[in-house]
Design a protein around this motif. Structure first.
Motif, short mmCIF file in Angstrom:
data_model
loop_
_atom_site.label_atom_id
_atom_site.label_comp_id
_atom_site.label_asym_id
_atom_site.label_seq_id
_atom_site.Cartn_x
_atom_site.Cartn_y
_atom_site.Cartn_z
N LYS A 159 4.63 -10.14 14.07
CA LYS A 159 4.09 -11.49 14.97
C LYS A 159 2.83 -10.72 15.51
O LYS A 159 1.72 -11.49 15.14
N ARG A 160 2.68 -9.57 15.72
CA ARG A 160 1.75 -8.83 16.30
C ARG A 160 0.44 -8.95 15.44
O ARG A 160 -0.74 -9.49 15.48
N PHE A 161 1.02 -8.69 14.04
CA PHE A 161 -0.17 -8.36 12.99
C PHE A 161 -0.41 -9.97 13.02
O PHE A 161 -2.05 -9.90 12.74
N ARG A 162 0.25 -10.87 12.63
CA ARG A 162 -0.50 -12.16 12.50
C ARG A 162 -1.42 -12.89 13.38
O ARG A 162 -2.17 -13.47 13.31
N ASN A 164 1.84 -0.61 13.64
CA ASN A 164 2.59 -0.02 12.65
C ASN A 164 1.80 -0.31 11.19
O ASN A 164 2.13 -1.44 10.68
N THR A 165 1.06 0.54 10.65
CA THR A 165 0.30 0.28 9.62
C THR A 165 1.01 0.59 8.17
O THR A 165 0.46 0.59 7.20
N SER A 166 2.44 0.73 8.42
CA SER A 166 2.94 0.91 6.98
C SER A 166 4.03 -0.51 6.96
O SER A 166 4.77 -0.63 6.07
N LEU A 167 3.49 -1.62 7.82
CA LEU A 167 4.12 -2.74 7.73
C LEU A 167 4.16 -3.67 6.23
O LEU A 167 2.99 -3.38 5.83
N LYS A 213 -1.21 -1.66 1.24
CA LYS A 213 -1.07 -2.31 2.49
C LYS A 213 -1.69 -1.61 3.67
O LYS A 213 -2.22 -2.10 4.53
N SER A 214 -1.45 -0.10 3.73
CA SER A 214 -1.91 0.46 4.99
C SER A 214 -3.47 0.44 5.18
O SER A 214 -4.04 0.37 6.26
N TYR A 215 -4.02 0.21 3.74
CA TYR A 215 -5.55 0.31 3.82
C TYR A 215 -6.05 -1.06 4.59
O TYR A 215 -7.00 -1.28 5.36
N TRP A 216 -5.25 -2.21 4.21
CA TRP A 216 -5.68 -3.49 4.64
C TRP A 216 -5.37 -3.52 6.07
O TRP A 216 -6.03 -4.17 7.09
N LEU A 217 -4.21 -2.86 6.70
CA LEU A 217 -4.04 -3.03 8.15
C LEU A 217 -4.89 -1.94 8.77
O LEU A 217 -5.35 -2.67 9.96
N ASP A 218 -5.46 -1.13 8.38
CA ASP A 218 -6.31 -0.13 9.22
C ASP A 218 -7.65 -0.95 9.00
O ASP A 218 -8.38 -0.91 10.07
N THR A 219 -8.12 -1.53 7.93
CA THR A 219 -9.08 -2.28 8.07
C THR A 219 -9.39 -3.42 8.82
O THR A 219 -10.22 -3.63 9.60
N LEU A 220 -8.18 -4.17 9.00
CA LEU A 220 -8.07 -5.38 9.86
C LEU A 220 -8.35 -4.78 11.30
O LEU A 220 -8.86 -5.36 12.13
N ASN A 221 -7.57 -3.62 11.82
CA ASN A 221 -7.85 -3.05 12.90
C ASN A 221 -9.48 -3.02 13.16
O ASN A 221 -9.88 -3.09 14.26
#
Length: 597
Positions: A568-571, A504-507, A90-98
């Motif tokens: 919420k922030r992620f979405r 928080n990229t471990s979300l 998941k953290s990969y996807w969150l980093d990528t999204l950023n």
RNA sequence: GGUUCCGUAGCUCAGCUGGAUAGAGCAACGCCCUUCUAAGGCGUGGGUCAUGGGUUCGAAUCCCGUCGGAAUCACCA
């Protein structure tokens, strides 16, 4: 390096270390995991089973374990038959999204001083009648291809070759002179191109009447067509034009001027433009001298009757006429002249002609001829050939009045968009100007999207009723999603939520959410491929996919009501990024997306 | 007749550098608006991927044949 390339490398290392197998790039196949299965990306195991000397399942299991052990990227895996499904952390996807969220130019290759230059010719109208549905497909494809190539780092020059001379224009001129009573766009309130088109039809009617009359007197149809007074008069006019008869030239300039004013309006409404316009009246003489040069250089030859030909039998084609016995030029001659002038004007690396597939043979020949004349890019010219547009009731035929006029069609689409939003009460608190602007975006968006989503090579059926239906795989559906995301973001901003990026990229995010991020990562590859294949349809269908997935997401979650602030922030970041990609992608299609609708 | 392109659900189209049970939308039917825009979502039914062969672990996808359709083969543009 993108994810797929990284994984390819990891798998190569795995099979080498496990089985001593040196896998070629083609043997490592990584694809998106099908929806029915768990995971994000899938490795096809079959190519390795021989080297592993084990069953596909076992081989997959071993490779999966190896990958998971040696890399934190892979959070989990499962094997089904010969397919190894990998779940990316998941953290990969969150980093990528950023990263995607921050990159305003995501998917774009910058144009630099070293970029090569692509010239794209499209539209290419005749000046004797208004633009119709076929031209719309041409214009939309041409404009969109130009945008796509720009995004791929090409310098692009959009060009238009206007066929402003010839017998067809003389027909309109003659009819206007004989029956026009001095009508002008000002006196009639008609658009100039429609007025001139009207007289083209007037000519045709009168001409046909003459033919009929002559045939009743016992003349054969063929002879009647050749000897009707009107056609003789038109031919005389063409001769007068070539000999610079001042009166004829004057009339020609006046009437062409009306047409150009009309075309400009149509182009503007359609949202297309050109960097450089060529006129055949200015290029056909150059074509003649180029052909003469070709004769001198023995690329072409002259027959006893003085006509000039190119012998293409060596290339598997026929002989092709380039100059008539009387020295006048044909269509091909003009295209050679235009090419020469363009070559002088710009350092062209690649020339693209957006022209219907009925001219495939013409461009095959043109390519060979330009090559014989020594133009470097002759051989590599691209004929971007597209299929015809048909109507549900059959082909468009001007004689039968089944031609769909471009101006009428656009106006109708806009009107329908306006009515629909009124009925639904969508724009009740907008100003009349805003309503007008949005109706225009939506109406034209539905037309453009309907045409561009189809593979250009294929003939397509344009169903006016269906195109105005705003459901399903349509422009308005995409625009609507964009507008709704913008609405959420406005509300979020009003309530003071900040969402610059995901902190928080471990979300823990859901499968659906990581899938949406994965879809976003594919955008640059889609743009690249669309450029290589000259296919706006690839982009259209990609965006539709993205939007459809997002809409499902939207119905599963309520973003603003989410209690977990991080989530919420992620979405919000995800939504904003998707809105950005929609806007970028639709921009490549020449389609505007509204902030509200 | 030669060349080129096309043939996937009733309709309009995706998928085609070979990979898992071929996907969407429209049309039909049944659900879902005290939830950020229902121009929306969910569900049901609907396919010998024109056809016959070949290539292989595997073909809608690649190759060959056949049948259908389109374009073109102009001293038209």
């Amino acid at each position: 390096m993108n994810l797929e390339a990284t994984l390819t490398q990891l798998v190569a290392e795995a099979v080498k270390s496990l089985y001593g197998f040196e896998a070629g790039v083609n043997q490592i196949q990584i694809q998106k995991t099908k929806k029915e299965f768990d995971g994000d990306l899938t490795v096809v195991i079959f190519p390795f089973v021989k080297a592993a000397r084990k069953s596909p399942e076992q081989t997959g299991q071993e490779i999966g374990e190896f990958l998971q052990k040696n890399n934190s990227l892979i959070a989990n895996f499962n094997v089904i038959k010969g397919f190894l499904n990998l779940s990316i952390s998941k953290s990969y996807w969150l980093d990528t999204l950023n990263q995607i969220h921050e990159d305003a130019e995501f998917g774009k290759t910058p144009v630099t001083d070293n970029s090569e230059l692509m010239m794209i010719e499209y539209s290419s109208p005749n000046t004797n009648k208004p633009l119709h549905l076929g031209h719309i497909r041409n214009n939309l494809l041409g404009f969109s291809i130009a945008e796509i190539q720009k995004a791929n780092g090409w310098k692009v020059v959009k060009t238009n070759i206007v066929n402003d001379r010839g017998i067809h224009i003389c027909k309109s001129m003659l009819a206007w002179k004989l029956f026009g009573n001095g009508e002008t766009p000002e006196s009639t309130g008609m658009k100039g191109d429609h007025l001139v088109g009207k007289y083209y039809v007037v000519f045709d009617k009168a001409y046909k009447a003459e033919i009929k009359e002559l045939m009743e007197k016992g003349m054969s149809e063929e002879d009647a067509k050749k000897s009707a007074p009107l056609i003789l008069e038109a031919q005389k006019m063409l001769l007068g034009w070539e000999n610079n008869d001042p009166e004829i030239r004057q009339l020609w300039e006046t009437m062409n001027g009306w047409v150009y004013a009309g075309f400009d309006e149509t182009y503007k409404q359609m949202g297309v433009d050109f960097d450089k316009i060529y006129y055949e009246s200015e290029t056909y003489l150059t074509g003649k001298s180029e052909v003469e040069r070709g004769v001198e250089e023995k690329a072409f030859y002259q027959r006893d009757d003085k006509s000039v030909w190119a012998d293409l039998t060596g290339e598997g084609l026929d002989e092709k006429l380039l100059l008539r016995a009387d020295g006048t030029s044909v269509y091909m001659t003009q295209d050679i002249g235009t090419a020469k002038l363009r070559y002088n004007d710009y350092p062209i690396n690649k020339m693209v002609y957006v022209v219907g597939n009925e001219q495939n043979y013409h461009f095959q020949v043109l390519s060979l001829l330009l090559d014989k004349l020594g133009f470097e890019w002759g051989k590599s010219l691209v004929h971007f050939s597209y299929g015809m547009v048909e109507l549900p009731e059959g082909k468009m035929k001007s004689r039968e009045g089944t031609v769909v006029d471009a101006d009428d069609l656009m106006a109708e689409m806009i009107e329908t968009a306006r009515e629909t939003s009124q009925e639904l009460g969508k724009l009740d608190n907008c100003t009349p100007e805003e309503i007008e602007k949005i109706a225009r975006m939506v109406g034209l968006g539905s037309l453009k999207y309907f045409i561009l989503k189809v593979d250009p090579r294929k003939n397509m059926t344009f169903n006016p009723k269906e195109s105005i239906d705003f459901n399903g795989n349509t422009g308005p559906f995409i625009q609507y999603t964009h507008a709704r995301i913008k609405s959420v973001l406005r509300k979020a901003a009003e309530s003071g939520i900040e969402f610059g990026k995901v902190a928080n990229t471990s979300l823990e995010i859901s499968e659906k959410e990581s899938y949406l991020v994965q879809l976003l990562t594919e955008y640059p590859a889609v743009v690249r491929q669309a450029g290589e294949e000259f296919s706006p349809a690839l982009i259209a269908n990609y965006i539709y996919d993205l939007v459809k997935e997002y809409n499902q997401f939207y119905h599963d979650f309520s973003i603003l009501k989410e209690e977990n602030e991080e989530l919420k922030r992620f979405r919000l970041v995800l939504s904003e990024t998707i809105a950005k990609i929609i806007k970028l992608g639709m921009g490549l299609l020449g389609i505007d997306v509204p902030e509200r609708m």
